[in-house]
Design an enzyme around this catalytic site. Structure first.
Site, mmCIF file in Angstrom:
data_model
loop_
_atom_site.group_PDB
_atom_site.id
_atom_site.type_symbol
_atom_site.label_atom_id
_atom_site.label_comp_id
_atom_site.label_asym_id
_atom_site.label_seq_id
_atom_site.Cartn_x
_atom_site.Cartn_y
_atom_site.Cartn_z
ATOM 1 N N CYS A 132 0.896 -1.123 -0.047
ATOM 2 C CA CYS A 132 0.059 0.130 0.071
ATOM 3 C C CYS A 132 0.964 1.282 -0.234
ATOM 4 O O CYS A 132 1.996 1.253 0.335
ATOM 5 C CB CYS A 132 -0.928 0.124 1.069
ATOM 6 S SG CYS A 132 -2.210 -1.023 1.255
ATOM 7 N N SER A 133 0.365 2.187 -0.552
ATOM 8 C CA SER A 133 1.181 3.576 -0.708
ATOM 9 C C SER A 133 1.321 4.185 0.626
ATOM 10 O O SER A 133 2.150 5.184 0.948
ATOM 11 C CB SER A 133 0.673 4.426 -1.807
ATOM 12 O OG SER A 133 0.811 3.836 -2.820
ATOM 13 N N THR A 134 0.452 4.291 1.458
ATOM 14 C CA THR A 134 0.495 5.065 2.793
ATOM 15 C C THR A 134 0.353 3.959 3.837
ATOM 16 O O THR A 134 0.281 2.632 3.648
ATOM 17 C CB THR A 134 -0.654 5.713 2.923
ATOM 18 O OG1 THR A 134 -1.964 5.107 2.978
ATOM 19 C CG2 THR A 134 -0.741 6.899 1.849
#
Length: 102
Positions: free
Chosen positions: A8-10
């Site tokens: 996931c990016s965050t």
């Protein structure tokens, strides 16, 4: 051996990576063989992806729920496919399958 990669990016407070983990489990990846990462898919040097790639052996399989989880870069995707060819591994990236085990 079958390995999974979820990204996931965050951070885990903002995005839930568990959906990817559940899908990887359904595809036969044991939880202990899943590499989890919270980083941008454009970032070239990701610790968990590098650890995964350094740990696979000839004939292994890497599964990710979709291409965008392993990378957001066409250049890096091409590099990973070349890696798969060199290591004779199978990549399953959603519906995109590259089988270099033969």
């Amino acid at each position: 051996m079958i390995y999974g990669y979820a990204r996931c990016s965050t951070n885990e407070q903002l995005q839930d990576i568990n959906r990817q983990v559940r899908e990887l489990n359904k595809q036969g990846v044991l939880y202990d063989n899943i590499y989890l990462e919270y980083e941008s898919g454009l970032k070239e040097n990701r610790a968990e992806l590098n650890r995964l790639l350094n740990g696979v052996n000839f004939g292994d399989t890497i599964i990710s729920t979709e291409v965008s989880r392993i990378t957001r870069s066409t250049k890096q995707l091409c590099e990973i496919i070349e890696f798969a060819k060199d290591k004779h591994i199978k990549l399953v990236l959603g519906n995109f399958i590259v089988d270099c085990t033969k």
